[in-house]
Scaffold this motif. Structure first.
Motif, PDB file in Angstrom:
ATOM      1  N   ALA A 280      47.450  47.498  27.817  1.00  0.00           N
ATOM      2  CA  ALA A 280      48.009  48.827  28.056  1.00  0.00           C
ATOM      3  C   ALA A 280      49.492  48.879  27.733  1.00  0.00           C
ATOM      4  CB  ALA A 280      47.779  49.242  29.516  1.00  0.00           C
ATOM      5  N   ALA A 281      50.092  47.733  27.410  1.00  0.00           N
ATOM      6  CA  ALA A 281      51.486  47.724  26.959  1.00  0.00           C
ATOM      7  C   ALA A 281      51.644  48.597  25.716  1.00  0.00           C
ATOM      8  CB  ALA A 281      51.937  46.298  26.678  1.00  0.00           C
ATOM      9  N   TYR A 282      50.624  48.620  24.872  1.00  0.00           N
ATOM     10  CA  TYR A 282      50.666  49.494  23.689  1.00  0.00           C
ATOM     11  C   TYR A 282      50.771  50.949  24.119  1.00  0.00           C
ATOM     12  CZ  TYR A 282      48.933  52.249  19.765  1.00  0.00           C
ATOM     13  OH  TYR A 282      48.788  53.201  18.791  1.00  0.00           O
ATOM     14  N   HIS A 283      50.035  51.334  25.147  1.00  0.00           N
ATOM     15  CA  HIS A 283      50.069  52.719  25.613  1.00  0.00           C
ATOM     16  C   HIS A 283      51.446  53.079  26.164  1.00  0.00           C
ATOM     17  CE1 HIS A 283      45.799  51.786  25.385  1.00  0.00           C
ATOM     18  NE2 HIS A 283      45.523  53.077  25.469  1.00  0.00           N
ATOM     19  N   ILE A 284      52.058  52.153  26.893  1.00  0.00           N
ATOM     20  CA  ILE A 284      53.399  52.407  27.429  1.00  0.00           C
ATOM     21  C   ILE A 284      54.404  52.554  26.292  1.00  0.00           C
ATOM     22  CG2 ILE A 284      55.277  51.442  28.806  1.00  0.00           C
ATOM     23  CD1 ILE A 284      53.203  50.072  30.537  1.00  0.00           C
TER      24      ILE A 284
ATOM     25  N   ILE B  48      48.727  51.894  38.742  1.00  0.00           N
ATOM     26  CA  ILE B  48      49.657  52.194  39.842  1.00  0.00           C
ATOM     27  C   ILE B  48      48.925  52.784  41.035  1.00  0.00           C
ATOM     28  CG2 ILE B  48      51.632  53.618  40.517  1.00  0.00           C
ATOM     29  CD1 ILE B  48      52.603  53.386  37.609  1.00  0.00           C
ATOM     30  N   ASN B  49      48.015  53.714  40.767  1.00  0.00           N
ATOM     31  CA  ASN B  49      47.347  54.421  41.860  1.00  0.00           C
ATOM     32  C   ASN B  49      45.845  54.502  41.585  1.00  0.00           C
ATOM     33  OD1 ASN B  49      47.005  55.947  44.226  1.00  0.00           O
ATOM     34  ND2 ASN B  49      47.303  57.883  43.130  1.00  0.00           N
ATOM     35  N   PRO B  50      45.134  53.378  41.695  1.00  0.00           N
ATOM     36  CA  PRO B  50      43.692  53.402  41.435  1.00  0.00           C
ATOM     37  C   PRO B  50      42.956  54.170  42.534  1.00  0.00           C
ATOM     38  CG  PRO B  50      44.326  51.277  42.329  1.00  0.00           C
ATOM     39  CD  PRO B  50      45.603  52.041  42.104  1.00  0.00           C
TER      40      PRO B  50
ATOM     41  N   PRO C 175      45.919  54.694  31.605  1.00  0.00           N
ATOM     42  CA  PRO C 175      45.728  53.311  32.072  1.00  0.00           C
ATOM     43  C   PRO C 175      46.824  52.850  33.021  1.00  0.00           C
ATOM     44  CG  PRO C 175      45.326  53.454  29.716  1.00  0.00           C
ATOM     45  CD  PRO C 175      45.914  54.770  30.127  1.00  0.00           C
ATOM     46  N   VAL C 176      48.069  53.282  32.779  1.00  0.00           N
ATOM     47  CA  VAL C 176      49.185  52.878  33.642  1.00  0.00           C
ATOM     48  C   VAL C 176      49.084  53.565  34.995  1.00  0.00           C
ATOM     49  CG1 VAL C 176      51.691  52.700  33.839  1.00  0.00           C
ATOM     50  CG2 VAL C 176      50.600  52.580  31.586  1.00  0.00           C
TER      51      VAL C 176
ATOM     52  N   LEU D  25      49.504  45.819  37.618  1.00  0.00           N
ATOM     53  CA  LEU D  25      50.229  46.201  36.418  1.00  0.00           C
ATOM     54  C   LEU D  25      50.204  45.076  35.384  1.00  0.00           C
ATOM     55  CD1 LEU D  25      53.290  48.103  37.906  1.00  0.00           C
ATOM     56  CD2 LEU D  25      51.565  49.037  36.356  1.00  0.00           C
ATOM     57  N   LYS D  26      50.411  43.847  35.845  1.00  0.00           N
ATOM     58  CA  LYS D  26      50.438  42.711  34.927  1.00  0.00           C
ATOM     59  C   LYS D  26      49.108  42.568  34.192  1.00  0.00           C
ATOM     60  CE  LYS D  26      50.866  37.654  34.817  1.00  0.00           C
ATOM     61  NZ  LYS D  26      49.480  37.429  34.359  1.00  0.00           N
ATOM     62  N   VAL D  27      48.011  42.632  34.935  1.00  0.00           N
ATOM     63  CA  VAL D  27      46.704  42.431  34.319  1.00  0.00           C
ATOM     64  C   VAL D  27      46.354  43.568  33.361  1.00  0.00           C
ATOM     65  CG1 VAL D  27      44.229  42.296  34.780  1.00  0.00           C
ATOM     66  CG2 VAL D  27      45.832  41.006  36.192  1.00  0.00           C
ATOM     67  N   ILE D  28      46.555  44.811  33.790  1.00  0.00           N
ATOM     68  CA  ILE D  28      46.158  45.948  32.962  1.00  0.00           C
ATOM     69  C   ILE D  28      47.117  46.134  31.788  1.00  0.00           C
ATOM     70  CG2 ILE D  28      45.935  48.473  32.955  1.00  0.00           C
ATOM     71  CD1 ILE D  28      44.667  48.289  35.691  1.00  0.00           C
ATOM     72  N   VAL D  29      48.415  45.911  32.020  1.00  0.00           N
ATOM     73  CA  VAL D  29      49.386  46.105  30.945  1.00  0.00           C
ATOM     74  C   VAL D  29      49.347  44.961  29.940  1.00  0.00           C
ATOM     75  CG1 VAL D  29      51.851  46.241  30.424  1.00  0.00           C
ATOM     76  CG2 VAL D  29      50.904  47.564  32.322  1.00  0.00           C
TER      77      VAL D  29
END
Length: 662
Positions: free
Chosen positions: A540-544, A601-603, A596-597, A531-535
């Motif tokens: 991906a923080a923008y997407h959230i 979480i569940n790749p 992306p989130v 989560l840290k790397v992708i967000v």
């Protein structure tokens, strides 16, 4: 430039060209057809095995459905504009957010418009038969395998498969062009040379401060290097990516299309993959492009070079200065420049190579943003295909294709801004749908229902060749990828360096090689680190933030309608003209932005690459299993996405029916 004997060139161009014996539509040749220097005609269509006849006829309905969809969409938008004007005149006030909402609707529908417009050309038939070059009297080919830091085992699988082609060994040369100057790879290829005398290793020198022009520079180095090799340069140049394993009949399937027509400069098969994860969550397969977009372009004479598996005439490449170095997408630039000089390109719709998709979120972003950047760079250099010496001999459709694909890439900027405007408009509490009387509202609902219904039917028909699931994945990917592509284009072409501008593909903060191993069920990084790397690293923080902003806006607007209106009818009407205007577009947008989130979480889990291959114990040649060549779409996961479309369609239908009674 061509050290081959003239007698050989004459045999290739004059004797082979007119010989097209009509063989049975089987992949096997009878002895009567197996003659030296002949081109066997296997079938009138190169994609005959990919769709049942009934699906093909349904697919041919797409242009008519596309025209109907375009007509209903623009009828709806015309009514929206006229009724806003009517409401402003009646109420003596302006409705600025109603205008903004119209802009948002048009902006999000614009990619659909271009796709529908392009699909009208499905009716233009392709004349691309399935051919095979048989016998041993065949043209010579230099096959370049370009690599730069990939795993040695991956490159060796491509090299071995290429050395074991069904093609006379003395008629083609395999050149490993290693831009990473890897000592392990150099030694491994040296070992292969003892078994395959037609394979060589080369690594070009690089000097600090001197541009090396990436893949285009590597290919141009190979083009020049073969001149000094025994036998000199071949008449044809072929290229494979480091991970692309060719089928044994690859050259025999592609080269006949060049021999048929002396103006055919380049022929290219699709890029297919054997490690696409279940449900393809990031839409990494290119199936829509492979089975829908590129065949349409080929029918119009605009086939692109897709980067791997292609075969080109060396003299045609020489005419355009070999591979252009001004774009990170040298493949698209090459085919475009060839078309601009009056040459032809062909798309061979056969499964002739299988490679690997990026196995991490970061590498996927880097690949796709690089493609978008290369398309825009090429378009700028060629003035969007509208004028200029480099495209002087392009046809109307070739210019149109160049323009449309450039606009689609640039449109990601406007799409991102429009999507951002959506929750702002929702949270304002102002009417999004303006009209002057109930009759106008009813006609808006009817037009909205008609546009949704025709679009849904058109989607079912249009996505038949690629698969319905793949088509819908692509539509959602276009939404959540738009901020990344927009950011790349703005940083590359708009922002100065001191404001964060950079001339390269998207590179997130932190390392591109995140080492998350997210698809390895044993070694993947823990949830919090993913989560840290992708967000954070991959933004991906923008997407959230966007998803929660939209949901908060819908909730607040709905609460206002419930609080400010006293009757149930008034509350329903308020909700309808605010957050719940059909077809509830914000639901699809929010779910797309959550991808992306949900991936973090569940790749998806993927087995080791070796488990996706069948390896010959004697030669070591590995080829993808039949199962690994197909995308696995699992029922429960796909049902979640389809529920959204079902709810949207049912809701719009319910509102449409209700409009007749209220």
């Amino acid at each position: 430039m061509h050290p081959l004997p003239l007698t050989f060139l004459q045999r290739s161009e004059e004797l082979l060209k007119p010989l097209f014996p009509y063989a049975p539509s089987s992949t096997h040749f009878d002895r009567d057809w197996d003659k030296e220097g002949h081109i066997a005609y296997l079938h009138r269509r190169d994609d005959h095995a990919q769709l049942p006849t009934w699906k093909r006829y349904l697919y041919y309905l797409t242009p008519f459905l596309a025209i109907a969809t375009l007509a209903t969409y623009w009828t709806y938008f015309t009514l929206r504009i006229l009724f806003v004007i009517s409401a402003q005149r009646k109420n003596k006030e302006t409705f600025p957010l109603a205008w903004v909402f119209i802009g948002v609707e048009i902006a999000t529908a614009f990619p659909i418009f271009l796709q529908l417009f392009w699909s009208v050309f499905i009716l233009r038939k392709r004349n691309r038969p399935q051919l095979r070059l048989v016998g041993s009297d065949v043209p010579t080919v230099d096959v370049f395998i370009t690599c730069c830091g990939e795993d040695v085992d991956l490159i060796l699988d491509t090299a071995r498969a290429t050395c074991e082609l069904d093609y006379p060994q003395d008629r083609y040369r395999v050149v490993i062009l290693d831009d990473a100057n890897c000592s392990d790879l150099r030694q491994a290829i040296g070992n292969l040379e003892e078994v395959y005398p037609n394979i060589v290793y080369r690594s070009r020198p690089k000097f600090p401060g001197v541009p090396h022009h990436f893949k285009a520079g590597n290919l141009n180095y190979g083009i020049q290097e073969v001149l000094s090799m025994p036998g000199g340069a071949s008449q044809y140049v072929a290229a494979l990516d480091a991970d692309m394993i060719p089928e044994a009949h690859w050259l025999r399937a592609v080269i006949p299309h060049l021999l048929q027509d002396t103006k055919m400069a380049l022929a290219c098969p699709p890029q297919l993959f054997y490690n696409v994860p279940p449900n393809d969550p990031l839409c990494q397969s290119l199936d829509f492009f492979v089975h829908v977009s590129e065949p349409i372009k080929d029918a119009l004479g605009v086939a692109w070079c897709t980067g791997s598996g292609y075969v080109a005439r060396r003299d045609a490449l020489e005419e355009i200065g070999f591979f252009p170095i001004g774009s990170v997408a040298e493949d698209v630039a090459t085919s475009t420049l060839l078309l601009g000089r009056g040459w032809k390109t062909a798309y061979i719709h056969e499964p002739l190579q299988f490679g690997t998709v990026p196995d991490s979120f970061g590498s996927h972003l880097k690949q796709r943003t690089r493609w978008a950047l290369g398309t825009v760079e090429t378009s700028f250099q060629l003035k969007f295909g509208l004028w200029g010496k480099a495209i002087a001999k392009m046809t109307f459709y070739q210019r149109l294709s160049t323009f449309i694909y450039a606009v689609l890439s640039l449109f990601n900027i406007l799409l991102t801004l429009s999507l951002f405007a959506l929750p702002v408009v929702l949270i304002s509490g102002k009417p999004l749908i303006a009209y002057s009387n109930a009759t106008q509202l009813r006609w808006l609902i009817r037009a909205c229902f008609a546009s949704l219904l025709t679009n849904r039917l058109c989607e079912f028909a249009l996505f038949i060749p690629s698969g319905y699931q793949t088509g819908q994945r692509g539509s959602r990917a276009q939404l959540w990828m738009s901020p990344y592509i927009a950011l790349t284009i703005v940083r590359s072409f708009v922002l100065p360096t001191w404001l964060g501008g950079q001339k390269q593909a998207f590179k997130p903060s932190g390392s591109l090689k995140s080492e998350l191993s997210e698809r390895d069920p044993v070694n993947r990084a823990p949830l919090l680190r993913r989560l840290k790397v992708i967000v954070l690293n991959y933004l991906a923080a923008y997407h959230i933030a966007y998803a929660y902003f939209c949901l908060a806006a819908v909730s607040l607007t709905t609460a206002r309608c419930a609080a400010d209106q006293f009757s149930l009818d008034a509350q329903l009407l308020c909700g309808l003209t605010h957050a719940f205007w059909p077809p509830l577009a914000w639901i699809v947008v929010v779910s797309a932005f959550w991808i992306p989130v949900s991936y973090a979480i569940n790749p998806p889990s993927m087995p080791d690459r070796e488990q996706l291959l069948v390896r010959d114990p004697k030669t070591g040649v590995a080829r993808p299993t039949e199962r690994s060549k197909r995308i696995a779409f699992l029922g429960p996961a796909m049902a979640v996405w389809e529920v959204e479309y079902g709810v949207s369609t049912l809701f719009t239908t319910a509102v449409f029916v209700a409009a007749f009674f209220y």
